[in-house]
Motif scaffolding. Structure first.
Motif, PDB file in Angstrom:
ATOM      1  N   SER A 104     -15.526  55.792   6.890  1.00  0.00           N
ATOM      2  CA  SER A 104     -16.402  54.657   7.149  1.00  0.00           C
ATOM      3  C   SER A 104     -15.814  53.666   8.144  1.00  0.00           C
ATOM      4  O   SER A 104     -16.551  52.895   8.762  1.00  0.00           O
ATOM      5  CB  SER A 104     -16.720  53.928   5.846  1.00  0.00           C
ATOM      6  OG  SER A 104     -15.529  53.462   5.244  1.00  0.00           O
ATOM      7  N   SER A 105     -14.496  53.673   8.275  1.00  0.00           N
ATOM      8  CA  SER A 105     -13.843  52.745   9.204  1.00  0.00           C
ATOM      9  C   SER A 105     -12.930  53.517  10.143  1.00  0.00           C
ATOM     10  O   SER A 105     -12.164  54.372   9.701  1.00  0.00           O
ATOM     11  CB  SER A 105     -13.014  51.713   8.436  1.00  0.00           C
ATOM     12  OG  SER A 105     -13.845  50.905   7.627  1.00  0.00           O
ATOM     13  N   THR A 106     -13.023  53.182  11.414  1.00  0.00           N
ATOM     14  CA  THR A 106     -12.163  53.792  12.422  1.00  0.00           C
ATOM     15  C   THR A 106     -11.514  52.698  13.263  1.00  0.00           C
ATOM     16  O   THR A 106     -12.046  51.579  13.380  1.00  0.00           O
ATOM     17  CB  THR A 106     -12.949  54.739  13.345  1.00  0.00           C
ATOM     18  OG1 THR A 106     -14.028  54.017  13.943  1.00  0.00           O
ATOM     19  CG2 THR A 106     -13.509  55.922  12.575  1.00  0.00           C
ATOM     20  N   TYR A 107     -10.364  53.019  13.821  1.00  0.00           N
ATOM     21  CA  TYR A 107      -9.578  52.058  14.582  1.00  0.00           C
ATOM     22  C   TYR A 107      -9.039  52.763  15.826  1.00  0.00           C
ATOM     23  O   TYR A 107      -8.665  53.930  15.756  1.00  0.00           O
ATOM     24  CB  TYR A 107      -8.405  51.554  13.736  1.00  0.00           C
ATOM     25  CG  TYR A 107      -8.806  51.085  12.354  1.00  0.00           C
ATOM     26  CD1 TYR A 107      -8.919  51.995  11.305  1.00  0.00           C
ATOM     27  CD2 TYR A 107      -9.076  49.740  12.097  1.00  0.00           C
ATOM     28  CE1 TYR A 107      -9.302  51.587  10.042  1.00  0.00           C
ATOM     29  CE2 TYR A 107      -9.453  49.325  10.836  1.00  0.00           C
ATOM     30  CZ  TYR A 107      -9.567  50.248   9.811  1.00  0.00           C
ATOM     31  OH  TYR A 107      -9.952  49.839   8.554  1.00  0.00           O
ATOM     32  N   TYR A 108      -8.974  52.018  16.921  1.00  0.00           N
ATOM     33  CA  TYR A 108      -8.515  52.608  18.178  1.00  0.00           C
ATOM     34  C   TYR A 108      -7.589  51.656  18.914  1.00  0.00           C
ATOM     35  O   TYR A 108      -7.764  50.433  18.876  1.00  0.00           O
ATOM     36  CB  TYR A 108      -9.713  52.919  19.086  1.00  0.00           C
ATOM     37  CG  TYR A 108     -10.649  53.948  18.517  1.00  0.00           C
ATOM     38  CD1 TYR A 108     -11.768  53.583  17.782  1.00  0.00           C
ATOM     39  CD2 TYR A 108     -10.401  55.307  18.712  1.00  0.00           C
ATOM     40  CE1 TYR A 108     -12.617  54.536  17.243  1.00  0.00           C
ATOM     41  CE2 TYR A 108     -11.252  56.273  18.181  1.00  0.00           C
ATOM     42  CZ  TYR A 108     -12.355  55.875  17.454  1.00  0.00           C
ATOM     43  OH  TYR A 108     -13.195  56.830  16.925  1.00  0.00           O
ATOM     44  N   ALA A 109      -6.628  52.252  19.597  1.00  0.00           N
ATOM     45  CA  ALA A 109      -5.808  51.464  20.511  1.00  0.00           C
ATOM     46  C   ALA A 109      -6.647  51.125  21.742  1.00  0.00           C
ATOM     47  O   ALA A 109      -7.514  51.895  22.147  1.00  0.00           O
ATOM     48  CB  ALA A 109      -4.576  52.269  20.914  1.00  0.00           C
ATOM     49  N   ASP A 110      -6.358  49.980  22.332  1.00  0.00           N
ATOM     50  CA  ASP A 110      -7.157  49.534  23.480  1.00  0.00           C
ATOM     51  C   ASP A 110      -7.235  50.552  24.614  1.00  0.00           C
ATOM     52  O   ASP A 110      -8.309  50.739  25.201  1.00  0.00           O
ATOM     53  CB  ASP A 110      -6.611  48.207  24.002  1.00  0.00           C
ATOM     54  CG  ASP A 110      -6.954  47.044  23.078  1.00  0.00           C
ATOM     55  OD1 ASP A 110      -6.320  45.988  23.203  1.00  0.00           O
ATOM     56  OD2 ASP A 110      -7.865  47.198  22.237  1.00  0.00           O
ATOM     57  N   PRO A 111      -6.140  51.229  24.959  1.00  0.00           N
ATOM     58  CA  PRO A 111      -6.212  52.154  26.106  1.00  0.00           C
ATOM     59  C   PRO A 111      -7.165  53.339  25.923  1.00  0.00           C
ATOM     60  O   PRO A 111      -7.540  53.993  26.903  1.00  0.00           O
ATOM     61  CB  PRO A 111      -4.770  52.645  26.254  1.00  0.00           C
ATOM     62  CG  PRO A 111      -3.939  51.596  25.619  1.00  0.00           C
ATOM     63  CD  PRO A 111      -4.762  51.103  24.464  1.00  0.00           C
ATOM     64  N   VAL A 112      -7.551  53.626  24.677  1.00  0.00           N
ATOM     65  CA  VAL A 112      -8.395  54.809  24.439  1.00  0.00           C
ATOM     66  C   VAL A 112      -9.791  54.452  23.963  1.00  0.00           C
ATOM     67  O   VAL A 112     -10.639  55.346  23.815  1.00  0.00           O
ATOM     68  CB  VAL A 112      -7.731  55.783  23.443  1.00  0.00           C
ATOM     69  CG1 VAL A 112      -6.304  56.116  23.887  1.00  0.00           C
ATOM     70  CG2 VAL A 112      -7.739  55.245  22.023  1.00  0.00           C
TER      71      VAL A 112
END
Length: 125
Positions: free
Chosen positions: A56-64
């Motif tokens: 339900s929750s996802t997280y990403y680094a800014d460069p991707v």
């Protein structure tokens, strides 16, 4: 014995796509948050993306952000990383990792209990 096995790496031209997979065994997969990290030669291991146990929750680094998508299939004990619009700076060894479901900082390597052996991604210009 917990095992995380990555696959799907390879050589691709800039602008191309790859889909990484990580198959987990020896743990109750649905109780773990899963993350992808990468490490380029001479650099520290860095966070790429993470997904909570339910998806339900996802997280990403800014460069991707906007280029990579993390997903999981709890029925198959597998987490995926779809990588589009690849750039030469995405070249690295990519690792999947498992963190207990209640982990707070899923972008931190220290939250993760188990790691795969890594798969090489090389993006040519």
């Amino acid at each position: 014995q917990v095992q995380l096995v990555e696959s799907g790496g390879g050589l691709v031209q800039a602008g191309g796509s790859l889909r990484l997979s990580c198959a987990a065994s020896g743990l109750t997969f649905s109780r773990y948050a899963m993350g992808w990290f990468r490490q380029a030669p001479g650099k520290e291991r860095e966070f790429v993306a993470a997904i909570r146990w339910s998806g339900s929750s996802t997280y990403y680094a800014d460069p991707v952000k906007g280029r990579f998508t993390i997903s999981r299939d709890n029925a198959k004990n597998t987490v995926y990383l779809q990588m589009n619009s690849l750039k030469p700076e995405d070249t690295a060894v990519y690792y999947c990792a498992a963190a207990w479901a209640q982990a707070m900082r899923v972008s931190s390597v220290y939250e993760y209990d188990y790691w795969g052996q890594g798969t090489q991604v090389t993006v040519s210009s």
